[in-house]
Design a protein around this motif. Structure first.
Motif, short mmCIF file in Angstrom:
data_model
loop_
_atom_site.label_atom_id
_atom_site.label_comp_id
_atom_site.label_asym_id
_atom_site.label_seq_id
_atom_site.Cartn_x
_atom_site.Cartn_y
_atom_site.Cartn_z
N GLN A 20 -6.03 -18.72 -29.03
CA GLN A 20 -5.29 -19.26 -27.89
C GLN A 20 -6.00 -18.80 -26.62
N GLU A 21 -6.59 -19.72 -25.89
CA GLU A 21 -7.27 -19.35 -24.65
C GLU A 21 -6.24 -18.90 -23.60
N VAL A 22 -6.70 -18.08 -22.68
CA VAL A 22 -5.83 -17.52 -21.65
C VAL A 22 -6.28 -18.05 -20.28
N ILE A 23 -5.33 -18.53 -19.51
CA ILE A 23 -5.59 -18.94 -18.12
C ILE A 23 -4.92 -17.91 -17.23
N GLU A 24 -5.70 -17.37 -16.31
CA GLU A 24 -5.16 -16.36 -15.41
C GLU A 24 -4.97 -16.96 -14.02
N ILE A 25 -3.76 -16.83 -13.49
CA ILE A 25 -3.42 -17.35 -12.18
C ILE A 25 -3.19 -16.16 -11.25
N VAL A 26 -3.81 -16.21 -10.07
CA VAL A 26 -3.63 -15.15 -9.08
C VAL A 26 -2.94 -15.75 -7.87
N GLU A 27 -1.81 -15.15 -7.47
CA GLU A 27 -1.06 -15.60 -6.31
C GLU A 27 -0.91 -14.43 -5.34
N VAL A 28 -0.88 -14.75 -4.09
CA VAL A 28 -0.64 -13.72 -3.08
C VAL A 28 0.81 -13.87 -2.64
N THR A 29 1.58 -12.81 -2.84
CA THR A 29 3.00 -12.83 -2.50
C THR A 29 3.20 -12.30 -1.07
N PRO A 30 4.35 -12.56 -0.48
CA PRO A 30 4.61 -12.05 0.86
C PRO A 30 4.81 -10.53 0.88
N GLN A 31 5.03 -9.93 -0.29
CA GLN A 31 5.23 -8.47 -0.35
C GLN A 31 3.97 -7.77 0.17
N LYS A 32 4.14 -6.79 1.06
CA LYS A 32 3.02 -6.07 1.67
C LYS A 32 2.59 -4.91 0.78
N TRP A 33 1.33 -4.55 0.91
CA TRP A 33 0.79 -3.40 0.17
C TRP A 33 1.32 -2.10 0.78
N GLY A 34 1.77 -1.19 -0.05
CA GLY A 34 2.17 0.14 0.41
C GLY A 34 3.39 0.12 1.31
N LYS A 35 3.54 1.21 2.10
CA LYS A 35 4.71 1.37 2.96
C LYS A 35 4.41 1.02 4.41
N ASN A 36 3.21 0.61 4.66
CA ASN A 36 2.79 0.32 6.03
C ASN A 36 3.38 -1.02 6.47
N GLU A 37 4.21 -1.00 7.48
CA GLU A 37 4.84 -2.21 8.01
C GLU A 37 3.84 -3.11 8.72
N ASP A 38 2.71 -2.56 9.13
CA ASP A 38 1.71 -3.33 9.86
C ASP A 38 0.70 -4.00 8.93
N ALA A 39 0.92 -3.95 7.61
CA ALA A 39 -0.03 -4.55 6.68
C ALA A 39 -0.18 -6.04 6.96
N LYS A 40 -1.41 -6.54 6.92
CA LYS A 40 -1.69 -7.93 7.27
C LYS A 40 -1.76 -8.86 6.06
N PHE A 41 -1.90 -8.27 4.88
CA PHE A 41 -2.10 -9.09 3.70
C PHE A 41 -0.98 -8.90 2.70
N GLY A 42 -0.69 -9.96 1.94
CA GLY A 42 0.32 -9.87 0.89
C GLY A 42 -0.28 -9.24 -0.36
N ARG A 43 0.57 -9.03 -1.34
CA ARG A 43 0.16 -8.39 -2.59
C ARG A 43 -0.23 -9.46 -3.61
N PRO A 44 -1.43 -9.35 -4.22
CA PRO A 44 -1.81 -10.32 -5.26
C PRO A 44 -1.09 -10.00 -6.58
N VAL A 45 -0.61 -11.05 -7.22
CA VAL A 45 0.06 -10.91 -8.51
C VAL A 45 -0.68 -11.79 -9.52
N ARG A 46 -1.01 -11.20 -10.64
CA ARG A 46 -1.73 -11.93 -11.70
C ARG A 46 -0.75 -12.33 -12.80
N THR A 47 -0.84 -13.57 -13.21
CA THR A 47 -0.01 -14.08 -14.30
C THR A 47 -0.92 -14.74 -15.31
#
Length: 166
Positions: free
Chosen positions: A44-71
């Protein structure tokens, strides 16, 4: 006595059935006695999808990028080639089958078959079906002066599908 609920099957008790009697020029009454079969694999081949969520990295409120999630999701099934080995005989059936494919008639040469596995009591316990098989490679083992081993004929088959039916 109750029948066993679990039994490990040995690899020496099998029968491979593939109808080759209708190959042009075949005079064989038996499809072939195969000593070894390899490559029965379905993946069974596997397809990996990467999405960037609105959730910010770490506790820094000034983070500019969302968190990538792999499915990972299932892709297409893949079926490996099957390799059949048997003692070389005077029969030309395997060779003629390969030649028919080489001459451009591969679609007419596709065959279906089954691998049947038996338990120690000679009862069928597992059955696998392969469809759309056609030869892609023909090979004989090397020769040796003074040797007394059986000469082995090897044929590799491309298949469309491999499934377990029992």
């Amino acid at each position: 006595m109750a029948a066993p609920k679990f039994e490990v099957l040995t690899n020496s008790r099998f029968y491979l059935e593939i109808k080759l009697s209708d190959i042009p020029g075949s005079k064989d009454e038996i499809d072939g006695y195969f000593m070894e079969c390899q490559g029965f694999q379905r993946t069974q081949e596997v397809i990996e999808i990467v999405e960037v969520t609105p959730q910010k990295w770490g506790k820094n409120e000034d983070a500019k990028f969302g968190r990538p999630v792999r499915t990972k999701i299932p892709g297409n099934s893949k079926h490996d080639n099957i390799i059949l080995k048997r003692g070389l005989t005077i029969s030309l059936t395997m060779w003629n089958w390969l030649k028919a494919v080489e001459q451009g008639e591969w679609a007419k040469q596709k065959r279906d078959g089954e691998l049947i596995v038996y338990d120690q009591g000679a009862e069928e316990q597992a059955r696998f079906r392969f469809t759309g098989a056609w030869p892609t490679k023909y090979k004989i083992a090397g020769f040796k002066a003074g040797g007394n081993e059986f000469e082995i004929e090897e044929v590799e088959l491309a298949i469309d599908e491999f499934i377990r039916v029992k």
